[in-house]
Design an enzyme around this catalytic site. Structure first.
Site, PDB file in Angstrom:
ATOM      1  N   HIS A  15      32.017  54.953  64.778  1.00 35.55           N
ATOM      2  CA  HIS A  15      30.835  55.750  64.808  1.00 35.55           C
ATOM      3  C   HIS A  15      29.561  54.795  64.765  1.00 35.55           C
ATOM      4  O   HIS A  15      28.420  55.519  64.681  1.00 35.55           O
ATOM      5  CB  HIS A  15      30.948  56.784  63.920  1.00 35.55           C
ATOM      6  N   GLN A  17      27.258  52.532  66.572  1.00 32.32           N
ATOM      7  CA  GLN A  17      26.616  52.392  67.669  1.00 32.32           C
ATOM      8  C   GLN A  17      26.705  50.979  68.178  1.00 32.32           C
ATOM      9  O   GLN A  17      26.814  50.260  69.238  1.00 32.32           O
ATOM     10  CB  GLN A  17      25.235  53.034  68.017  1.00 32.32           C
ATOM     11  N   ASP A  75      36.989  46.906  61.513  1.00 34.23           N
ATOM     12  CA  ASP A  75      36.629  46.848  60.177  1.00 34.23           C
ATOM     13  C   ASP A  75      35.816  45.772  59.896  1.00 34.23           C
ATOM     14  O   ASP A  75      36.741  44.518  60.032  1.00 34.23           O
ATOM     15  CB  ASP A  75      37.477  47.571  59.014  1.00 34.23           C
ATOM     16  N   SER A  76      34.671  45.559  59.398  1.00 35.11           N
ATOM     17  CA  SER A  76      34.046  44.404  59.182  1.00 35.11           C
ATOM     18  C   SER A  76      33.115  44.496  58.035  1.00 35.11           C
ATOM     19  O   SER A  76      32.833  45.418  57.551  1.00 35.11           O
ATOM     20  CB  SER A  76      33.327  43.907  60.504  1.00 35.11           C
ATOM     21  N   PHE A 161      22.074  44.580  64.345  1.00 35.09           N
ATOM     22  CA  PHE A 161      22.200  45.865  63.286  1.00 35.09           C
ATOM     23  C   PHE A 161      22.712  45.267  61.998  1.00 35.09           C
ATOM     24  O   PHE A 161      22.965  43.982  61.858  1.00 35.09           O
ATOM     25  CB  PHE A 161      23.571  46.793  64.078  1.00 35.09           C
ATOM     26  N   ARG A 190      33.268  39.290  65.297  1.00 38.49           N
ATOM     27  CA  ARG A 190      33.731  40.241  66.432  1.00 38.49           C
ATOM     28  C   ARG A 190      34.406  39.587  67.626  1.00 38.49           C
ATOM     29  O   ARG A 190      35.408  40.035  68.115  1.00 38.49           O
ATOM     30  CB  ARG A 190      32.885  41.487  66.504  1.00 38.49           C
TER      31      ARG A 190
HETATM   32  P1  IMP Z   1      32.721  49.363  58.587  1.00 36.32           P
HETATM   33  O1  IMP Z   1      33.255  48.193  59.261  1.00 36.32           O
HETATM   34  O2  IMP Z   1      32.397  50.387  59.417  1.00 36.32           O
HETATM   35  O3  IMP Z   1      33.075  49.614  57.291  1.00 36.32           O
HETATM   36  O4  IMP Z   1      31.098  48.678  58.334  1.00 36.32           O
HETATM   37  C1  IMP Z   1      31.046  47.536  58.455  1.00 36.32           C
HETATM   38  C2  IMP Z   1      29.478  47.208  57.921  1.00 36.32           C
HETATM   39  O5  IMP Z   1      29.557  45.674  57.825  1.00 36.32           O
HETATM   40  C3  IMP Z   1      28.596  47.479  58.856  1.00 36.32           C
HETATM   41  O6  IMP Z   1      27.816  48.800  58.656  1.00 36.32           O
HETATM   42  C4  IMP Z   1      27.553  46.490  58.764  1.00 36.32           C
HETATM   43  O7  IMP Z   1      26.607  46.632  57.807  1.00 36.32           O
HETATM   44  C5  IMP Z   1      28.307  45.314  58.408  1.00 36.32           C
HETATM   45  N1  IMP Z   1      28.576  44.491  59.566  1.00 36.32           N
HETATM   46  C6  IMP Z   1      29.632  44.318  60.206  1.00 36.32           C
HETATM   47  N2  IMP Z   1      29.399  43.388  61.362  1.00 36.32           N
HETATM   48  C7  IMP Z   1      28.411  43.136  61.460  1.00 36.32           C
HETATM   49  C8  IMP Z   1      27.456  42.196  62.168  1.00 36.32           C
HETATM   50  O8  IMP Z   1      27.848  41.799  63.157  1.00 36.32           O
HETATM   51  N3  IMP Z   1      26.194  42.314  61.664  1.00 36.32           N
HETATM   52  C9  IMP Z   1      25.433  42.890  60.757  1.00 36.32           C
HETATM   53  N4  IMP Z   1      26.265  43.567  60.023  1.00 36.32           N
HETATM   54  C10 IMP Z   1      27.648  43.826  60.144  1.00 36.32           C
END
Ligand code: IMP
Length: 204
Positions: A15, A17, A75-76, A161, A190
């Site tokens: 969810h 964007q 998930d990141s 973001f 990613r």
């Molecule tokens: P989740 O994977 O939805 O639990 O959220 C991962 C969170 O890690 C995101 O909301 C961002 O805050 C951060 N995040 C993950 N990938 C990136 C990126 O490429 N740039 C900046 N923040 C990231």
């Protein structure tokens, strides 16, 4: 041997964007028919895993079973060495229910100052991304990618973001939020995870 994706729709089980856009861009050359989870009204499952891979599997499997279609989840998060890996799998949670990343970046900066004052300086960090492609029968394929760098202060740049405005990848001087998407895709966690997934499930 990894399971191949044989064509058709893939639900993007996110969810966020920013992530949906990046995944769609990165998968564009492979002609997959991508459907955002928000279009199907799928619920966001609780992320109860202890690792990025466990959480991406929870999200992808939940969406695949609900939709009866293959689903891709990410998930990141940002892993900061001097903070014992925080915010890590809690990266989204550090921004609170209002997804206030300015506040989350401030919190990181404060924690880094405290850590430095306690004799543990260091601004090294990396982003990790786990990507899972799941099928409705419960099969999953998961791949990880990383990008290493350092944290800067104050935040810089209006693109991207999340924590992009404070992250500078090794070998670069500008933050992810100052880079165009194409430059970020060339080195991002990613993109690396997706390259592995594409090699195994789309081209393998
Ligand atoms: P989740 O994977 O939805 O639990 O959220 C991962 C969170 O890690 C995101 O909301 C961002 O805050 C951060 N995040 C993950 N990938 C990136 C990126 O490429 N740039 C900046 N923040 C990231």
């Amino acid at each position: 041997m990894s399971r191949r994706f044989e064509g058709g729709k893939i639900v993007i089980a996110s969810h966020n964007q920013g992530k949906v856009k990046e995944i769609a861009d990165l998968l564009a050359p492979y002609g997959a028919d991508l459907v955002p989870a928000s279009e199907l009204g799928l619920p966001e499952p609780e992320e109860t895993g202890q690792t990025f891979a466990e959480n991406s599997e929870i999200k992808a499997l939940g969406a695949a079973r609900e939709a009866g279609l293959a689903a891709l989840a990410d998930d990141s998060g940002l892993v900061v060495a001097a903070l014992d890996g925080a915010p890590g799998i809690h990266s989204a949670r550090w921004a609170g229910p209002n997804k206030d990343f300015a506040a989350a970046m401030n919190r990181i900066e404060e924690a880094l100052s405290e850590s430095a004052a306690a004799g543990r300086p260091g601004r090294q960090a990396h982003f990790t991304c786990a990507l899972t492609l799941a099928w409705p029968d419960g099969h999953v394929e998961t791949f990880e990618g990383h990008v290493h760098g350092r944290l800067v202060w104050p935040p810089r740049g209006g693109k991207g973001f999340g924590y992009d405005p404070i992250f500078v990848a090794h070998g670069h001087d500008i933050t992810f939020a100052e880079m165009g998407l194409e430059a970020k895709h060339a080195i991002s966690h990613r993109a690396e995870a997706l390259k592995r997934l594409v090699a195994a499930c789309f081209e393998g």
